[in-house]
Enzyme design. Structure first.
Site, PDB file in Angstrom:
ATOM      1  CE  LYS A  36      -9.536   1.895   2.534  1.00 45.53           C
ATOM      2  NZ  LYS A  36      -9.809   3.248   2.020  1.00 45.53           N
ATOM      3  CG  ASP A  65     -12.647   2.738   5.577  1.00 44.62           C
ATOM      4  OD1 ASP A  65     -12.077   3.521   6.353  1.00 44.62           O
ATOM      5  OD2 ASP A  65     -12.459   2.746   4.345  1.00 44.62           O
ATOM      6  CB  SER A  91      -9.292   4.604   6.745  1.00 46.88           C
ATOM      7  OG  SER A  91      -9.833   4.548   5.449  1.00 46.88           O
ATOM      8  NE  ARG A 151     -11.186  10.105   8.743  1.00 44.92           N
ATOM      9  CZ  ARG A 151     -10.235   9.387   8.159  1.00 44.92           C
ATOM     10  NH1 ARG A 151     -10.481   8.137   7.784  1.00 44.92           N
ATOM     11  NH2 ARG A 151      -9.060   9.907   7.942  1.00 44.92           N
ATOM     12  CG  HIS A 168      -1.734   1.282   1.275  1.00 47.44           C
ATOM     13  ND1 HIS A 168      -2.875   1.441   0.528  1.00 47.44           N
ATOM     14  CD2 HIS A 168      -1.552   2.458   1.931  1.00 47.44           C
ATOM     15  CE1 HIS A 168      -3.373   2.651   0.738  1.00 47.44           C
ATOM     16  NE2 HIS A 168      -2.588   3.286   1.585  1.00 47.44           N
TER      17      HIS A 168
END
Lengths: 434, 434
Positions: B187, B161, B183, B168, B82
């Protein structure tokens, strides 16, 4: 300025300008800013605080969201009193006609009881026929005629405060000194007053029990008043025991009538006179507090305050017979004598728990939409420092049913600490701020 | 536990338990807790923070709100990567087939571009026919068959999420390290991975430009991984200049193909190999990072990574001809050569502004619901430390129209500081955390 930018600014500890708050909350009232954005801002205010200038602006925006009364046609300096709420506090019922009888107009809008504390409006409604819902025009006319009116907040006053309070109530943002102070002051300033006296409670029955927090709240409200050109003084007063003996709506009206007749419990009389002296000085009816005390004491003792109250009750549709005969007030069918379960000295009282025992009898409300039973309540004579003997009567529970009376009696006794230690009750007036 | 009590607890700096969060957010998903209560809690979390244990619980609750993939039928240790998002970052397009070609399955779910950064899913969609919307079952089957799949997040993954992110986004609670970390991790953990490598960007084009904040984010994500029994390592990498030369979807695919052919810009190759080495160690295909680098370099140079990418593209309906001839990609009609407007040294680059110049051309989106133009973008060869002469070509703008090209050129030149001072670019890899 986007709503998002306003939230971020406060989140990061910035100071909001008047125009930022005006835009943000204006858009909220037009439903262009969502509840979830307002609650995020309220939490940011809760945790970051607001300085005096910001609070002045916030109160200004709240005021401008609704009607602001113009009492220019009422001669004199208009002065009101606000209490942060307590148990057994029937001072307003005596103070408003008393100060008015001394020549200072008192335009008083009060709230209902919520939680463990009572509310002046609920007490007034226990007087048969008394209408607390005058509109602003009728309120103004009565002030012109009598110099005193006792009503509930009208819907035109500070609608932004009402919407913010509803959100705060469900988002954990109630106990914030800036938010409490701005809520109180926006409603009071909208009444069209020139000056205000605050009775800020300290002790186990106060909304903010610690003296330091109470003092900060008082200072914050004084600063907001100054920002809006209003003189505000504050007394910090004891709520480590109930005020007077009666707790409950009709019971408190009965005690207030005693006071208006120059009798009644010494503590309520002393506090009422102390607050009256502040109001008379602010209202330019007395040169100093000592002179104010003399003036106010005389007006209580010679029946002028009682007479003003009779005119107020009559003008607002109530039965003025209440001032001669308490039997016109609702009466509870069950009376249960409270007896001390121990020998010793009353060391301390959990006044909040005592207030909640009265609420459980029906004298108050746990939700904004529940109704109160005017007749029920407590009559408590014991105080911190009193020496009591096991089996000695220390009060009476006034209830609808035996079972409720027994539960209330047990709750009250559990809330009173009796021991062989010495008690250290607070002085009735802990301090004064201006 | 009431929603109110949960908000107050966090407001006052308390630690929320797993069951408190499960109840609160479960009620939110059932519409029994209101948006305005959740946004108040999010602001309290923003300002009070969350410790590692709380974050582990929050991620658990997010995971449990949706599907958690079971990749037990896919042999091997499943590892994903990520990135916190950058400009010109096409690493995933090379890294996923490369690591998979070395024997470590890569189940990669990616996002779309938002704000100044690009997104892998948008880049993949510039390949004619490529389907990024496989369902979870098809995703799993492709992983079994090829060991690599590149898809977008499916709606079954972490719906909590998604709902929190939407709130948010409009309540000023985006830039919170605990909320960002939870978050991302919810995922990623839902993909059914065994381990994860993070590429946390630092510099003017990074979401959190400061190294300290980036490092804290990396540590927080590593801790969440640990709480869920997943090994996570992180590289902190430079985003004080774009990564590689191409910025824009088809342009980045073209550059990724060069890399899969063993060529392409040195920085993208070095970073891809560095991340691949981390993934190969986590995936037990290499004993250490040095061995991983050798393995990965060989798989790039001998065409095995390219071959895996061909299988992935074919399996997902895309035209594998893109790997032989970039002309199958969408082409922008206008090409505008960028020339330096000064003599000097490139001292610094505002990478965020450069990303936004590409977005303005149509390469990215400013709102979640806008579409991207796959053909447009930038090809930039200048870097901090480069000496340039006035009039020297430093890149090309690929645009739909002349006017847009001119505006982008001006924006890029304004974002590049050219002076006679020395440049101090960040090292490509600033640090490693595990």
């Amino acid at each position: 300025v986007t709503p998002y930018a306003v939230i971020r600014k406060k989140r990061d500890g910035g100071r909001l300008s008047r125009s930022e708050m005006k835009e943000f909350f204006g858009a909220f009232l037009r439903d262009e800013v969502a509840d979830y954005q307002v609650s995020a801002l309220l939490m940011a205010i809760f945790l970051r605080g607001m300085d005096d200038a910001e609070l002045g602006h916030l109160v200004g925006v709240m005021l401008e969201s609704g009607a602001v009364l113009d009492l220019g046609t009422v001669p004199g300096v208009k002065v009101d009193k606000h209490s942060t709420g307590g148990v057994g506090d029937k001072v307003s019922l005596v103070l408003a006609p008393l100060v008015s009888a001394c020549g200072v107009p008192v335009p008083m809008m009060s709230g209902r009881g919520l939680g463990h504390t009572g509310g002046t409006v609920d007490k007034l409604e226990s007087i048969p026929g008394f209408r607390i819902g005058l509109d602003l025009e009728a309120f103004r006319r009565q002030l012109e005629r009598i110099g005193c009116a006792l009503i509930t907040q009208t819907p035109e006053i500070a609608p932004l405060d009402r919407r913010l309070y509803a959100l705060r109530d469900v988002t954990g943002t109630v106990e914030s000194i800036p938010l409490i102070a701005s809520s109180i002051m926006s409603k009071k300033l909208a009444e069209g007053i020139d000056a205000l006296v605050l009775d800020v409670k300290v002790g186990s029955g106060a909304f903010l029990p610690e003296r330091a927090a109470a003092e900060q709240l008082a200072r914050t409200m004084i600063a907001i008043g100054a920002a809006h050109g209003r003189r505000v003084t504050a007394l910090l007063t004891a709520m480590d025991r109930p005020l007077g003996h009666a707790i409950g709506n009709a019971l408190e009206v009965e005690e207030a009538v005693e006071l208006l007749r120059g009798a009644g419990p010494a503590d309520v009389r002393e506090l009422t006179l102390g607050l009256a002296a502040e109001m008379l000085v602010l209202g330019r009816a007395a040169d100093d507090r000592a002179a104010g005390l003399v003036l106010a004491g005389a007006a209580l003792d010679d029946g002028r305050a009682l007479e003003t109250m009779a005119r107020v009750i009559e003008a607002q549709g109530g039965n003025p017979g209440v001032l001669d005969d308490p039997a016109v007030l609702p009466q509870a069918p069950v009376r249960h004598v409270l007896e001390s379960d121990r020998d010793g000295i009353v060391t301390s009282m959990d006044v909040r728990a005592i207030g909640l025992a009265a609420v459980a009898l029906g004298a108050g409300r746990t939700r904004a939409d529940s109704t109160v039973d005017p007749a029920v309540g407590l009559h408590l004579t014991l105080r911190p420092g009193d020496r009591v003997a096991r089996g000695e009567p220390v009060g009476t529970v006034h209830a609808r049913e035996e079972e409720a009376a027994r539960r209330a009696a047990a709750a009250v006794l559990a809330a009173v600490e009796i021991s062989d230690r010495a008690a250290t009750p607070l002085p009735l007036v802990l301090g004064r701020l201006a």
